[in-house]
Write a protein that holds these residues in place. Structure first.
Motif, PDB file in Angstrom:
ATOM      1  N   ALA A 276       0.811  -1.218   0.000  1.00 54.54           N
ATOM      2  CA  ALA A 276       0.000   0.000   0.000  1.00 54.54           C
ATOM      3  C   ALA A 276       0.845   1.269   0.000  1.00 54.54           C
ATOM      4  CB  ALA A 276      -0.934   0.011   1.210  1.00 54.54           C
ATOM      5  N   GLU A 277       2.140   1.136   0.274  1.00 53.41           N
ATOM      6  CA  GLU A 277       3.019   2.307   0.298  1.00 53.41           C
ATOM      7  C   GLU A 277       3.407   2.772  -1.105  1.00 53.41           C
ATOM      8  OE1 GLU A 277       6.334   1.393   2.763  1.00 53.41           O
ATOM      9  OE2 GLU A 277       5.127   1.135   4.589  1.00 53.41           O
ATOM     10  N   TYR A 278       3.173   1.935  -2.119  1.00 54.95           N
ATOM     11  CA  TYR A 278       3.453   2.358  -3.496  1.00 54.95           C
ATOM     12  C   TYR A 278       2.489   3.475  -3.893  1.00 54.95           C
ATOM     13  CZ  TYR A 278       6.589  -1.577  -4.400  1.00 54.95           C
ATOM     14  OH  TYR A 278       7.647  -2.453  -4.384  1.00 54.95           O
ATOM     15  N   ARG A 279       2.962   4.372  -4.731  1.00 60.64           N
ATOM     16  CA  ARG A 279       2.125   5.499  -5.141  1.00 60.64           C
ATOM     17  C   ARG A 279       1.082   5.105  -6.180  1.00 60.64           C
ATOM     18  NH1 ARG A 279       6.320  10.649  -5.725  1.00 60.64           N
ATOM     19  NH2 ARG A 279       7.000  10.673  -3.539  1.00 60.64           N
ATOM     20  N   ASP A 280       1.309   4.027  -6.860  1.00 60.20           N
ATOM     21  CA  ASP A 280       0.385   3.584  -7.895  1.00 60.20           C
ATOM     22  C   ASP A 280      -0.957   3.188  -7.277  1.00 60.20           C
ATOM     23  OD1 ASP A 280      -0.809   1.153  -9.558  1.00 60.20           O
ATOM     24  OD2 ASP A 280       0.387   2.363 -10.935  1.00 60.20           O
ATOM     25  N   ASN A 281      -2.034   3.795  -7.769  1.00 63.25           N
ATOM     26  CA  ASN A 281      -3.351   3.553  -7.185  1.00 63.25           C
ATOM     27  C   ASN A 281      -3.832   2.121  -7.367  1.00 63.25           C
ATOM     28  OD1 ASN A 281      -3.692   6.042  -6.048  1.00 63.25           O
ATOM     29  ND2 ASN A 281      -5.093   6.839  -7.600  1.00 63.25           N
ATOM     30  N   THR A 282      -3.457   1.510  -8.467  1.00 58.24           N
ATOM     31  CA  THR A 282      -3.866   0.114  -8.676  1.00 58.24           C
ATOM     32  C   THR A 282      -3.250  -0.786  -7.623  1.00 58.24           C
ATOM     33  OG1 THR A 282      -4.062   0.466 -11.064  1.00 58.24           O
ATOM     34  CG2 THR A 282      -3.849  -1.801 -10.316  1.00 58.24           C
ATOM     35  N   LEU A 283      -1.967  -0.538  -7.307  1.00 58.32           N
ATOM     36  CA  LEU A 283      -1.300  -1.336  -6.278  1.00 58.32           C
ATOM     37  C   LEU A 283      -1.915  -1.063  -4.905  1.00 58.32           C
ATOM     38  CD1 LEU A 283       2.410  -0.907  -7.434  1.00 58.32           C
ATOM     39  CD2 LEU A 283       0.916  -2.878  -7.785  1.00 58.32           C
ATOM     40  N   LYS A 284      -2.197   0.211  -4.639  1.00 56.52           N
ATOM     41  CA  LYS A 284      -2.854   0.547  -3.375  1.00 56.52           C
ATOM     42  C   LYS A 284      -4.204  -0.153  -3.262  1.00 56.52           C
ATOM     43  CE  LYS A 284      -0.925   5.151  -2.458  1.00 56.52           C
ATOM     44  NZ  LYS A 284      -0.398   4.827  -1.116  1.00 56.52           N
ATOM     45  N   ALA A 285      -4.957  -0.126  -4.352  1.00 57.94           N
ATOM     46  CA  ALA A 285      -6.284  -0.747  -4.344  1.00 57.94           C
ATOM     47  C   ALA A 285      -6.179  -2.238  -4.053  1.00 57.94           C
ATOM     48  CB  ALA A 285      -6.968  -0.512  -5.694  1.00 57.94           C
ATOM     49  N   ASN A 286      -5.224  -2.911  -4.707  1.00 62.02           N
ATOM     50  CA  ASN A 286      -5.040  -4.346  -4.476  1.00 62.02           C
ATOM     51  C   ASN A 286      -4.642  -4.617  -3.021  1.00 62.02           C
ATOM     52  OD1 ASN A 286      -5.648  -4.785  -7.137  1.00 62.02           O
ATOM     53  ND2 ASN A 286      -3.527  -4.993  -7.792  1.00 62.02           N
TER      54      ASN A 286
END
Length: 413
Positions: A276-286
């Motif tokens: 969740a620390e990644y800035r990419d929203n798709t990664l955060k969503a996952n």
């Protein structure tokens, strides 16, 4: 005594004096030796100058001063210097000039394998795969024992759409050199993509036997096990990748899910939080949806609901799955009105999916509402999806309609 002349006035009779012939021969020989020495000296000086020029050109090439190196090599004129000119053009990014220079070299010496080999790799770089294939196939025919020729031939075959033939050529190359890691990697990658677990591990384990720290091979082996739902076995491999500095989002995400499926909920939450620390929203969503699933499994419904909402905040507009998750959480908590609202939201985003309409009906049926309201919900569902080939839910709805009508009839009586 006065008439005698014992000096320079002694009459000459046309015959060479004693020792004069030997003197001329010695003179001629010494002159030839001098000329030869001069020639050798000139040759030595020229060779020294050539070596010095080559050394200067090599130094320029080594530090990336390619334009100056090209001029220096051009003044030398040897085939080795021309090869360096081609390499300099390639290093500059002047690929067409490099190709022309390689072509002149090959035309002058058709047996110059190094020029053909480097030209083939340049064609691969330019994505001119057919030209590359022609060169590598020719090299492979003559240099059958060279695993590099097999490797690049197979690579060209892959790029030209001949994947099955490429696999055979990779295997031929490994037969010549069983330690050729790049060929082992390509075969492992091929079988991982085809979900052929045993074949993939055969080649990947051979590669890891040669070099157990190769992150690409470790990654592929982890994926082969992950795809086969061998979560306990793949977890140490994903963890090793992280230890080796191979920090990739897919590693983090799959490690989190594998821990979740292996009932390591604490480890799963830790991995999802890092994702969740990644800035990419798709990664955060996952990551948020993963956390919601873990908390749901632990019966911590408040946290599950929280992360489902966090998912929605960063997710793409298609929120069907997430609304379905929130509906399940609300239903489990006995919040039927809330659950029905979430199912209605899911239906708005995915109106052709009969699952949402059916769930709305079953939720409504459990609520404290009138029989007519329940009946109207089921009838609306059957009217909309009655012709669907997926008949189970429609059949259940029709049976429930019949019973509700009976209940309403007897209630009126």
């Amino acid at each position: 005594m006065d008439g005698e002349n014992h000096g320079s006035n002694y009459p000459y009779d046309g015959q060479p004096r004693h020792g004069e012939g030997e003197t001329k021969v010695l003179y001629a020989q010494s002159k030839f030796i001098c000329l030869k020495a001069n020639f050798l000296w000139v040759f030595v000086i020229s060779a020294m100058g050539l070596a010095q020029s080559s050394s200067v050109a090599d130094s320029l090439y080594a530090v990336g001063h390619y334009a100056a190196a090209i001029n220096a090599y051009a003044s030398i004129g040897t085939s080795k210097a021309q090869l360096q000119v081609a390499r300099s053009y390639r290093a500059q990014g002047h690929y067409e000039k490099a190709i022309v220079t390689y072509g002149h070299l090959i035309k002058a010496d058709p047996h110059l394998e190094i020029a053909k080999f480097e030209l083939g790799k340049l064609y691969l770089l330019k994505e001119d795969f057919h030209e590359a294939l022609l060169l590598f196939q020719a090299l492979r025919e003559k240099g059958w024992q060279n695993p590099e020729y097999h490797y690049y031939t197979a690579l060209s075959l892959q790029e030209t759409g001949n994947g099955d033939e490429a696999v055979t050529v990779y295997q031929t190359g490994i037969a010549q050199d069983s330690t050729h890691l790049r060929s082992l990697f390509q075969l492992g990658k091929h079988y991982v993509a085809k979900r052929e677990r045993d074949s993939a591990l055969l080649f990947l384990n051979r590669g890891l036997y040669e070099y157990d720290g190769d992150v690409k091979l470790i990654n592929l082996k982890a994926l082969a096990l992950y795809n086969n739902a061998e979560y306990a076995a793949c977890i140490p491999l994903f963890e090793k990748l992280r230890e080796l500095g191979y920090q990739r989002p897919h590693v983090q995400e799959k490690l989190a899910y594998a821990r979740f499926r292996d009932w390591d909920f604490h480890g799963a939450k830790e991995a999802y939080r890092e994702l969740a620390e990644y800035r990419d929203n798709t990664l955060k969503a996952n990551a948020y949806m993963g956390l919601s699933s873990v908390y749901y499994k632990e019966q911590q419904l408040d946290s599950a609901e929280h992360y489902a909402h966090e998912f929605i905040k960063v997710s793409t507009p298609n929120l069907v799955r997430e609304y379905g998750t929130l509906a399940s959480i609300a239903r489990k908590r006995g919040h039927m009105e809330k659950a029905r609202t979430y199912y209605q939201n899911a239906q708005e985003h995915d109106p052709d999916n009969l699952m949402w309409g059916y769930q709305i009906c079953t939720i409504t049926d459990q609520m404290e509402v009138g029989l007519e309201t329940k009946l109207a919900c089921y009838e609306s569902f059957v009217k909309r999806f009655g012709d669907t080939k997926t008949g189970y839910m429609v059949q259940v709805a029709q049976e429930r309609i019949s019973r509700l009508k009976e209940e309403i009839h007897f209630t009126k009586d």
